[in-house]
Scaffold this motif. Sequence first.
Motif, PDB file in Angstrom:
ATOM      1  N   TRP A  20      47.028  37.956  32.070  1.00 48.64           N
ATOM      2  CA  TRP A  20      47.336  39.329  32.517  1.00 48.64           C
ATOM      3  C   TRP A  20      46.072  40.077  32.948  1.00 48.64           C
ATOM      4  O   TRP A  20      46.003  40.625  34.040  1.00 48.64           O
ATOM      5  CB  TRP A  20      48.044  40.050  31.363  1.00 48.64           C
ATOM      6  N   ASN A  76      45.682  34.950  39.018  1.00 45.92           N
ATOM      7  CA  ASN A  76      46.593  35.015  37.875  1.00 45.92           C
ATOM      8  C   ASN A  76      47.749  35.989  38.085  1.00 45.92           C
ATOM      9  O   ASN A  76      48.651  36.065  37.248  1.00 45.92           O
ATOM     10  CB  ASN A  76      45.825  35.432  36.613  1.00 45.92           C
ATOM     11  N   HIS A  77      47.716  36.739  39.176  1.00 50.47           N
ATOM     12  CA  HIS A  77      48.835  37.637  39.509  1.00 50.47           C
ATOM     13  C   HIS A  77      49.517  37.211  40.814  1.00 50.47           C
ATOM     14  O   HIS A  77      50.352  37.945  41.336  1.00 50.47           O
ATOM     15  CB  HIS A  77      48.334  39.084  39.682  1.00 50.47           C
ATOM     16  N   TYR A 108      53.622  33.648  40.148  1.00 50.48           N
ATOM     17  CA  TYR A 108      54.188  34.474  39.068  1.00 50.48           C
ATOM     18  C   TYR A 108      55.099  35.553  39.625  1.00 50.48           C
ATOM     19  O   TYR A 108      54.757  36.213  40.612  1.00 50.48           O
ATOM     20  CB  TYR A 108      53.083  35.183  38.279  1.00 50.48           C
ATOM     21  N   GLY A 123      53.721  39.529  38.145  1.00 51.98           N
ATOM     22  CA  GLY A 123      52.481  39.142  37.464  1.00 51.98           C
ATOM     23  C   GLY A 123      51.712  40.299  36.864  1.00 51.98           C
ATOM     24  O   GLY A 123      50.879  40.102  35.988  1.00 51.98           O
ATOM     25  N   HIS A 156      47.246  29.035  34.153  1.00 50.98           N
ATOM     26  CA  HIS A 156      46.535  30.181  34.721  1.00 50.98           C
ATOM     27  C   HIS A 156      45.075  29.787  34.933  1.00 50.98           C
ATOM     28  O   HIS A 156      44.671  28.670  34.613  1.00 50.98           O
ATOM     29  CB  HIS A 156      46.652  31.402  33.796  1.00 50.98           C
TER      30      HIS A 156
END
Length: 396
Positions: A278, A314-315, A320, A323, A335
């Motif tokens: 996150w 990661n987003h 995702y 995300g 990730h």
Amino acid sequence: MTVTLSRQAPVDGSITIQQLTDDPYTVYKRLRAEAPVMRVSSIGRTMLTKAEDTKYVKDTPELFSSDDPNTPMERAFRAHTLMRKDGAEHAAERGAMAPSFTARNIKQCWEPIYTKIAEEFVAALPRGETVDLFPTLAGPFAARCLTHLLGIPEASDADMQRWSQILIDGAGNFGWSPELFAQCDKANDEMDAMFAAAIPRLRAAPDQSAFSVMVNAEDPIPQSQIFSNIKIAIGGGINEPRDALLTIIYGLLINPDQFDACKADALWTQAFEEGVRWVAPIQASSRLVTEDTQIRGYDIPKGDIVMTVQASANHDEDVYENGHLFDIFRPKQPHQAFGNGPHFCQGTHVARRMLANIMLPMLFDRFPNMTLPDPSAVDFYGFGFRGPRHLPVTLN
Ligand code: HEM
């Protein structure tokens, strides 16, 4: 990567470092949608914001070297650390510390020590009061654990955190401020003196610490490199577990259903992975382009510096859904918070163990009804490194 039409990547002159420090995810979302390969003038680098591209760059060290010649890191550390080396040289230095990070050592050496440290810190937290977990728990816990892993338990928590921050500030001193480098020099002197004094002790009584395994190796790497790699671990082994811990606690406290599920079913590993996904504690890394190449059809010339933004990866909407939300129940996906390729974080398993297996279950066993009295008091901050600057919680 498919080679297609030859064209220059677009240039953005509007994105500021301040924006990237305050609210990077809004910028990255736009870049992912509009220009995933973008030359950003304020940072002098080509930013890559899609997961496929950041992974590709880190997995392809022949084309994307870690030896960025323009980084202030070498000046800050007064040496090149293993993070800025490639190939055999990098492997030799990384391998020198590796025996300390084995699964066996994590279980037999570090877990018992880290558990004892966690017990001391958690027991010292005052029940019923509102305290900021940054200075009272996350920072000093990460520092104390690291002194043992590295083999310098004589270092104080305060010195470890100060050195770490100074090294990080120095490594990010792209404005080449002499004052910042003067602070780095002072910190380097202090660390060098302590390391030199520790060597006879570690020779006389070897242990499993990173310093000991390097000093007592049959064919040791040069002392200058032992010192600089202990420093990179000080610079890189405190902020990240500290920020990860605070981020995870915050994520749980603003999502009561997930918090309850964690407590009921001990889903601490899920919470850990989701927290670092996150808000990645290390948001971006740079690589030097060694040959003319292309990414997404854009020319990437030799000598260019590409910045892989793992925070953005990661987003990435391709990987995702939603995300931007903390969701421990999201489908499991790898990730990039720990990087990829040969420089993949050497402390991954230690960090996972210290937070998911030790600190989170212990903290919430003691304070199962912890609350966040004022969520607006929590501000996330940072471009290269990112985490909450404060986390005031009520301990119940
Ligand atoms: C949640 C905690 C942590 C996160 C998210 C994290 C993240 C990362 C990332 C992204 C990199 C790769 C940087 C690049 O590709 O340029 C890295 C490298 C590294 N990390 Fe961590 N880290 C964490 C904890 C730790 C700890 C506790 C240690 C303990 C000493 C550590 C030691 C290292 C070292 C030595 C490297 C350099 C590896 C190399 O260049 O071969 N990390 N870390």
